[in-house]
Write a protein that holds these residues in place. Structure first.
Motif, PDB file in Angstrom:
ATOM      1  N   THR A 211       0.852  -1.193   0.000  1.00  0.00           N
ATOM      2  CA  THR A 211       0.000   0.000   0.000  1.00  0.00           C
ATOM      3  C   THR A 211       0.885   1.239   0.000  1.00  0.00           C
ATOM      4  O   THR A 211       1.979   1.233   0.578  1.00  0.00           O
ATOM      5  CB  THR A 211      -0.920   0.011   1.222  1.00  0.00           C
ATOM      6  OG1 THR A 211      -0.120  -0.011   2.406  1.00  0.00           O
ATOM      7  CG2 THR A 211      -1.828  -1.215   1.213  1.00  0.00           C
ATOM      8  N   TYR A 213       1.250   5.588  -1.930  1.00  0.00           N
ATOM      9  CA  TYR A 213       0.731   6.700  -2.728  1.00  0.00           C
ATOM     10  C   TYR A 213       1.507   6.756  -4.040  1.00  0.00           C
ATOM     11  O   TYR A 213       2.747   6.900  -4.036  1.00  0.00           O
ATOM     12  CB  TYR A 213       0.873   8.033  -1.980  1.00  0.00           C
ATOM     13  CG  TYR A 213       0.132   8.055  -0.659  1.00  0.00           C
ATOM     14  CD1 TYR A 213      -1.213   8.401  -0.609  1.00  0.00           C
ATOM     15  CD2 TYR A 213       0.795   7.716   0.517  1.00  0.00           C
ATOM     16  CE1 TYR A 213      -1.895   8.417   0.614  1.00  0.00           C
ATOM     17  CE2 TYR A 213       0.118   7.730   1.730  1.00  0.00           C
ATOM     18  CZ  TYR A 213      -1.225   8.086   1.765  1.00  0.00           C
ATOM     19  OH  TYR A 213      -1.879   8.092   2.971  1.00  0.00           O
ATOM     20  N   TYR A 226       5.499   4.666   0.225  1.00  0.00           N
ATOM     21  CA  TYR A 226       4.708   4.205   1.362  1.00  0.00           C
ATOM     22  C   TYR A 226       5.453   4.486   2.656  1.00  0.00           C
ATOM     23  O   TYR A 226       6.633   4.783   2.652  1.00  0.00           O
ATOM     24  CB  TYR A 226       4.417   2.716   1.246  1.00  0.00           C
ATOM     25  CG  TYR A 226       5.631   1.834   1.253  1.00  0.00           C
ATOM     26  CD1 TYR A 226       6.092   1.272   2.434  1.00  0.00           C
ATOM     27  CD2 TYR A 226       6.336   1.584   0.081  1.00  0.00           C
ATOM     28  CE1 TYR A 226       7.207   0.458   2.446  1.00  0.00           C
ATOM     29  CE2 TYR A 226       7.454   0.767   0.089  1.00  0.00           C
ATOM     30  CZ  TYR A 226       7.888   0.219   1.272  1.00  0.00           C
ATOM     31  OH  TYR A 226       8.995  -0.568   1.267  1.00  0.00           O
TER      32      TYR A 226
END
Length: 226
Positions: A211, A213, A226
């Motif tokens: 996960t 950006y 991240y």
């Protein structure tokens, strides 16, 4: 190994001819055979003395065994004498094809995770290691990582660090668990199979979720922080 066995067979035949009083002569190709006066060198004599006929009983004497080591041997135990093939004294990445059958101890309440400490009995060797389970895909060079050991008779691959062993050597995988009767730990048979081979380049893939950006996207490539 086969070349050494053929050489040993040739030496034994020559010695048998010499012991039988067969004199030298010409062979089929006109070569002169070995006479009675010709003697073998020390290395050949050692190889002949080490050659034991199949089915013969031999007595092996061990030297340099300390009394403390001898005291640990039980009269009911079996002492094995084996010879190592080339490279079997080295350690590498071993891959084993295993499965859990009806003869194994099944405990569905306590699953076996990857990297758990397990005991492996491979041929005459026994050692502990932390294996990694994966799928055994014959038609692919990449294999999916398994978090838990597959059960119900499914075939899977196990990757461990261990002494180099050639296939198809039989393998037994055990797990030590607490005994409910309070007599210490007991050893459970989890799976059995054979050695696939020693290959440090076998690819085991592990699927994970990252996960973050995305900061840059260009066609099919993206940079994510991240």
């Amino acid at each position: 190994v086969m070349v050494d066995m053929n050489d040993m067979k040739e030496f034994v035949m020559k010695r048998a001819l010499a012991a039988g009083g067969v004199s030298g002569g010409k062979g089929k190709d006109g070569d002169v055979e070995m006479d009675d006066e010709e003697s073998l060198d020390e290395e050949d004599e050692a190889m002949i003395r080490a050659c034991v006929p199949c089915g013969a009983y031999v007595t092996i004497t061990l030297e340099g065994v300390s009394p403390s080591t001898y005291a640990r041997l039980s009269p009911d135990s079996i002492v094995s004498a084996v010879a190592l093939l080339p490279h079997e004294n080295k350690v590498s990445v071993l891959h084993m094809g295993l499965s859990q059958t009806s003869k194994c101890d099944r405990d569905n309440e306590v699953p076996t995770k990857s990297k758990d400490v397990l005991t492996f009995r491979c041929g005459w060797r026994t050692w502990k290691s932390r294996p990694i389970f994966s799928q055994n895909n014959i038609n692919s060079d990449k294999h999916k990582f398994e978090r838990f050991m597959p059960t119900d008779g499914a075939f899977f691959a196990t990757t461990v660090f261990g002494p180099v062993t050639y296939s198809p050597c039989p393998v037994l995988m055990f797990r030590e668990s607490e005994n409910h009767e309070g007599d210490g730990k007991k050893r459970e048979l989890l799976a059995h199979g054979s050695v696939i081979g020693a290959d440090a380049d076998r690819i085991v893939l592990k699927r994970i979720i990252l996960t973050g950006y995305p900061t840059r996207v260009h066609k099919r490539h993206a940079t994510v922080k991240y």
